[in-house]
Motif scaffolding. Structure first.
Motif, PDB file in Angstrom:
ATOM      1  N   ARG A   2       0.854  -1.191   0.000  1.00 55.32           N
ATOM      2  CA  ARG A   2       0.000   0.000   0.000  1.00 55.32           C
ATOM      3  C   ARG A   2       0.886   1.236   0.000  1.00 55.32           C
ATOM      4  NH1 ARG A   2      -3.152   2.384   5.080  1.00 55.32           N
ATOM      5  NH2 ARG A   2      -4.557   3.809   4.028  1.00 55.32           N
ATOM      6  N   TYR A   3       0.483   2.232  -0.758  1.00 56.93           N
ATOM      7  CA  TYR A   3       1.133   3.544  -0.774  1.00 56.93           C
ATOM      8  C   TYR A   3       0.188   4.548  -0.139  1.00 56.93           C
ATOM      9  CZ  TYR A   3       4.869   2.140  -3.957  1.00 56.93           C
ATOM     10  OH  TYR A   3       5.981   1.551  -4.509  1.00 56.93           O
ATOM     11  N   VAL A   4       0.759   5.437   0.680  1.00 58.95           N
ATOM     12  CA  VAL A   4      -0.047   6.455   1.342  1.00 58.95           C
ATOM     13  C   VAL A   4       0.676   7.792   1.258  1.00 58.95           C
ATOM     14  CG1 VAL A   4      -1.009   7.244   3.549  1.00 58.95           C
ATOM     15  CG2 VAL A   4      -1.049   4.807   2.970  1.00 58.95           C
ATOM     16  N   ILE A   5      -0.073   8.816   0.879  1.00 64.78           N
ATOM     17  CA  ILE A   5       0.408  10.189   1.015  1.00 64.78           C
ATOM     18  C   ILE A   5      -0.287  10.719   2.265  1.00 64.78           C
ATOM     19  CG2 ILE A   5       0.508  12.495   0.008  1.00 64.78           C
ATOM     20  CD1 ILE A   5       0.231  11.118  -2.763  1.00 64.78           C
ATOM     21  N   ALA A   6       0.496  10.978   3.303  1.00 66.45           N
ATOM     22  CA  ALA A   6      -0.037  11.462   4.576  1.00 66.45           C
ATOM     23  C   ALA A   6       0.344  12.927   4.714  1.00 66.45           C
ATOM     24  CB  ALA A   6       0.519  10.646   5.735  1.00 66.45           C
ATOM     25  N   VAL A  74       8.937   8.089   3.791  1.00 63.72           N
ATOM     26  CA  VAL A  74       9.602   9.102   2.983  1.00 63.72           C
ATOM     27  C   VAL A  74       9.076  10.452   3.450  1.00 63.72           C
ATOM     28  CG1 VAL A  74      10.039   9.994   0.664  1.00 63.72           C
ATOM     29  CG2 VAL A  74       9.754   7.510   1.021  1.00 63.72           C
ATOM     30  N   VAL A  75       9.945  11.245   4.047  1.00 65.35           N
ATOM     31  CA  VAL A  75       9.566  12.561   4.538  1.00 65.35           C
ATOM     32  C   VAL A  75       9.936  13.580   3.469  1.00 65.35           C
ATOM     33  CG1 VAL A  75      10.082  14.321   6.272  1.00 65.35           C
ATOM     34  CG2 VAL A  75       9.760  11.943   6.965  1.00 65.35           C
ATOM     35  N   LEU A  76       8.957  14.346   3.027  1.00 67.36           N
ATOM     36  CA  LEU A  76       9.195  15.367   2.010  1.00 67.36           C
ATOM     37  C   LEU A  76       9.609  16.663   2.693  1.00 67.36           C
ATOM     38  CD1 LEU A  76       6.201  14.225  -0.046  1.00 67.36           C
ATOM     39  CD2 LEU A  76       8.535  14.285  -0.886  1.00 67.36           C
ATOM     40  N   VAL A 104       4.895   5.234   3.033  1.00 70.05           N
ATOM     41  CA  VAL A 104       4.193   6.460   3.389  1.00 70.05           C
ATOM     42  C   VAL A 104       5.047   7.660   3.010  1.00 70.05           C
ATOM     43  CG1 VAL A 104       3.202   7.812   5.278  1.00 70.05           C
ATOM     44  CG2 VAL A 104       3.001   5.308   5.292  1.00 70.05           C
ATOM     45  N   PHE A 105       4.452   8.588   2.281  1.00 69.45           N
ATOM     46  CA  PHE A 105       5.072   9.866   1.953  1.00 69.45           C
ATOM     47  C   PHE A 105       4.452  10.906   2.865  1.00 69.45           C
ATOM     48  CE2 PHE A 105       5.617   7.311  -1.772  1.00 69.45           C
ATOM     49  CZ  PHE A 105       6.850   7.688  -2.287  1.00 69.45           C
ATOM     50  N   ALA A 106       5.254  11.537   3.732  1.00 75.24           N
ATOM     51  CA  ALA A 106       4.740  12.494   4.708  1.00 75.24           C
ATOM     52  C   ALA A 106       4.997  13.926   4.256  1.00 75.24           C
ATOM     53  CB  ALA A 106       5.383  12.257   6.067  1.00 75.24           C
ATOM     54  N   ILE A 107       3.930  14.701   4.241  1.00 75.79           N
ATOM     55  CA  ILE A 107       3.981  16.123   3.901  1.00 75.79           C
ATOM     56  C   ILE A 107       3.609  16.890   5.155  1.00 75.79           C
ATOM     57  CG2 ILE A 107       3.057  17.961   2.443  1.00 75.79           C
ATOM     58  CD1 ILE A 107       2.306  15.691   0.408  1.00 75.79           C
ATOM     59  N   GLY A 108       4.510  17.729   5.641  1.00 73.66           N
ATOM     60  CA  GLY A 108       4.292  18.443   6.891  1.00 73.66           C
ATOM     61  C   GLY A 108       3.406  19.648   6.735  1.00 73.66           C
ATOM     62  N   GLY A 109       3.178  20.298   7.846  1.00 74.96           N
ATOM     63  CA  GLY A 109       2.398  21.519   7.872  1.00 74.96           C
ATOM     64  C   GLY A 109       3.231  22.714   7.434  1.00 74.96           C
ATOM     65  N   ALA A 110       2.684  23.888   7.611  1.00 74.51           N
ATOM     66  CA  ALA A 110       3.326  25.123   7.158  1.00 74.51           C
ATOM     67  C   ALA A 110       4.681  25.364   7.818  1.00 74.51           C
ATOM     68  CB  ALA A 110       2.407  26.305   7.426  1.00 74.51           C
ATOM     69  N   ASP A 119      13.618  11.916  12.202  1.00 76.46           N
ATOM     70  CA  ASP A 119      14.486  10.865  12.744  1.00 76.46           C
ATOM     71  C   ASP A 119      14.008   9.472  12.350  1.00 76.46           C
ATOM     72  OD1 ASP A 119      16.028  12.851  13.925  1.00 76.46           O
ATOM     73  OD2 ASP A 119      15.193  12.537  15.940  1.00 76.46           O
ATOM     74  N   ARG A 120      12.714   9.289  12.200  1.00 78.66           N
ATOM     75  CA  ARG A 120      12.138   7.988  11.829  1.00 78.66           C
ATOM     76  C   ARG A 120      12.212   7.716  10.323  1.00 78.66           C
ATOM     77  NH1 ARG A 120      10.161   4.519   9.358  1.00 78.66           N
ATOM     78  NH2 ARG A 120       8.496   3.062   9.893  1.00 78.66           N
ATOM     79  N   ALA A 121      12.449   8.745   9.539  1.00 85.17           N
ATOM     80  CA  ALA A 121      12.394   8.626   8.077  1.00 85.17           C
ATOM     81  C   ALA A 121      13.420   7.643   7.535  1.00 85.17           C
ATOM     82  CB  ALA A 121      12.610   9.999   7.442  1.00 85.17           C
ATOM     83  N   ASP A 122      12.993   6.878   6.546  1.00 82.74           N
ATOM     84  CA  ASP A 122      13.918   6.047   5.778  1.00 82.74           C
ATOM     85  C   ASP A 122      14.622   6.895   4.729  1.00 82.74           C
ATOM     86  OD1 ASP A 122      13.380   3.165   6.710  1.00 82.74           O
ATOM     87  OD2 ASP A 122      11.375   3.995   6.395  1.00 82.74           O
ATOM     88  N   VAL A 123      13.908   7.891   4.211  1.00 76.81           N
ATOM     89  CA  VAL A 123      14.457   8.834   3.235  1.00 76.81           C
ATOM     90  C   VAL A 123      13.839  10.198   3.523  1.00 76.81           C
ATOM     91  CG1 VAL A 123      14.527   9.503   0.785  1.00 76.81           C
ATOM     92  CG2 VAL A 123      14.760   7.102   1.416  1.00 76.81           C
ATOM     93  N   VAL A 124      14.678  11.240   3.522  1.00 80.74           N
ATOM     94  CA  VAL A 124      14.185  12.607   3.537  1.00 80.74           C
ATOM     95  C   VAL A 124      14.389  13.100   2.110  1.00 80.74           C
ATOM     96  CG1 VAL A 124      14.384  14.918   4.511  1.00 80.74           C
ATOM     97  CG2 VAL A 124      14.768  12.916   5.969  1.00 80.74           C
ATOM     98  N   LEU A 125      13.296  13.370   1.429  1.00 79.97           N
ATOM     99  CA  LEU A 125      13.298  13.644  -0.002  1.00 79.97           C
ATOM    100  C   LEU A 125      12.921  15.092  -0.281  1.00 79.97           C
ATOM    101  CD1 LEU A 125      13.422  12.435  -2.931  1.00 79.97           C
ATOM    102  CD2 LEU A 125      10.961  12.003  -2.679  1.00 79.97           C
ATOM    103  N   ALA A 126      13.708  15.742  -1.123  1.00 78.21           N
ATOM    104  CA  ALA A 126      13.399  17.101  -1.574  1.00 78.21           C
ATOM    105  C   ALA A 126      12.897  17.047  -3.006  1.00 78.21           C
ATOM    106  CB  ALA A 126      14.637  17.985  -1.492  1.00 78.21           C
ATOM    107  N   LEU A 127      11.905  17.848  -3.290  1.00 76.16           N
ATOM    108  CA  LEU A 127      11.418  18.008  -4.663  1.00 76.16           C
ATOM    109  C   LEU A 127      12.080  19.236  -5.280  1.00 76.16           C
ATOM    110  CD1 LEU A 127       7.633  17.215  -4.125  1.00 76.16           C
ATOM    111  CD2 LEU A 127       9.428  15.691  -4.955  1.00 76.16           C
ATOM    112  N   GLY A 128      13.321  19.462  -4.907  1.00 70.26           N
ATOM    113  CA  GLY A 128      14.081  20.622  -5.348  1.00 70.26           C
ATOM    114  C   GLY A 128      14.349  21.526  -4.161  1.00 70.26           C
ATOM    115  N   ALA A 129      15.134  22.558  -4.385  1.00 72.40           N
ATOM    116  CA  ALA A 129      15.526  23.463  -3.306  1.00 72.40           C
ATOM    117  C   ALA A 129      14.467  24.515  -2.986  1.00 72.40           C
ATOM    118  CB  ALA A 129      16.837  24.160  -3.679  1.00 72.40           C
TER     119      ALA A 129
END
Length: 160
Positions: A2-6, A74-76, A104-110, A119-129
């Protein structure tokens, strides 16, 4: 699998939501042939804490509480690592081959993510700078999940 965007916050109806739904639908249809059982969008309430650090901690706790124990996270975040679409597709396929039940792809708040989530992330991913609005990040990551599936399936959507 399962894939989740949270994501923290709610996305309103309109053109952005329609585009997100289009990519989620495409991902669901393409993913079925690859053994993907679901591609879901989960929205979590924004924290009402007064301080930014407290809001980030509250939102991180909510995202972590909803995270299954064996899920890959995956933390964005704009400070994360950038990847090509084929590299992301390969990473996702590798996790699936390992028997990972959920990604799970996590998108944070403002204010961004709390330390506990990073700290829990398997990958911290940037969609660019650049900094992107949360609604657009949802659309971008849904499109990249769909793109990853088309790459894995050998579909010509992703042209090299």
């Amino acid at each position: 699998m399962r894939y989740v965007i949270a994501a923290v916050g709610r996305m309103k109806a309109g053109a952005d939501r329609d585009l997100l739904d289009r990519y989620l639908d495409r991902a669901r249809k393409t993913g079925k042939g690859l053994g993907v059982s679901a591609v879901d969008m989960l929205e979590h309430a924004e924290s009402r804490a007064a301080r930014a650090e407290d809001r980030k901690a509250d939102e991180a706790a909510a995202l972590l509480q909803a995270l299954p124990a064996r899920a890959r996270l995956v933390v964005l975040d704009e400070t994360g690592k950038t990847m090509t679409s084929p590299a992301l597709a390969e990473r996702l396929r590798g996790w699936m081959d390992e028997g990972t039940p959920e990604i799970v792809f996590a998108i944070g708040g403002a204010d961004g993510h709390g330390d506990a989530l990073r700290d829990r992330a398997d990958v911290v991913l940037a969609l660019g700078a650049m900094t992107w609005p949360h609604q657009i990040v949802r659309i971008l990551i849904a499109e990249q999940i769909y793109r990853a599936f088309t790459i894995q399936a050998g579909h010509p959507y992703h042209r090299v």
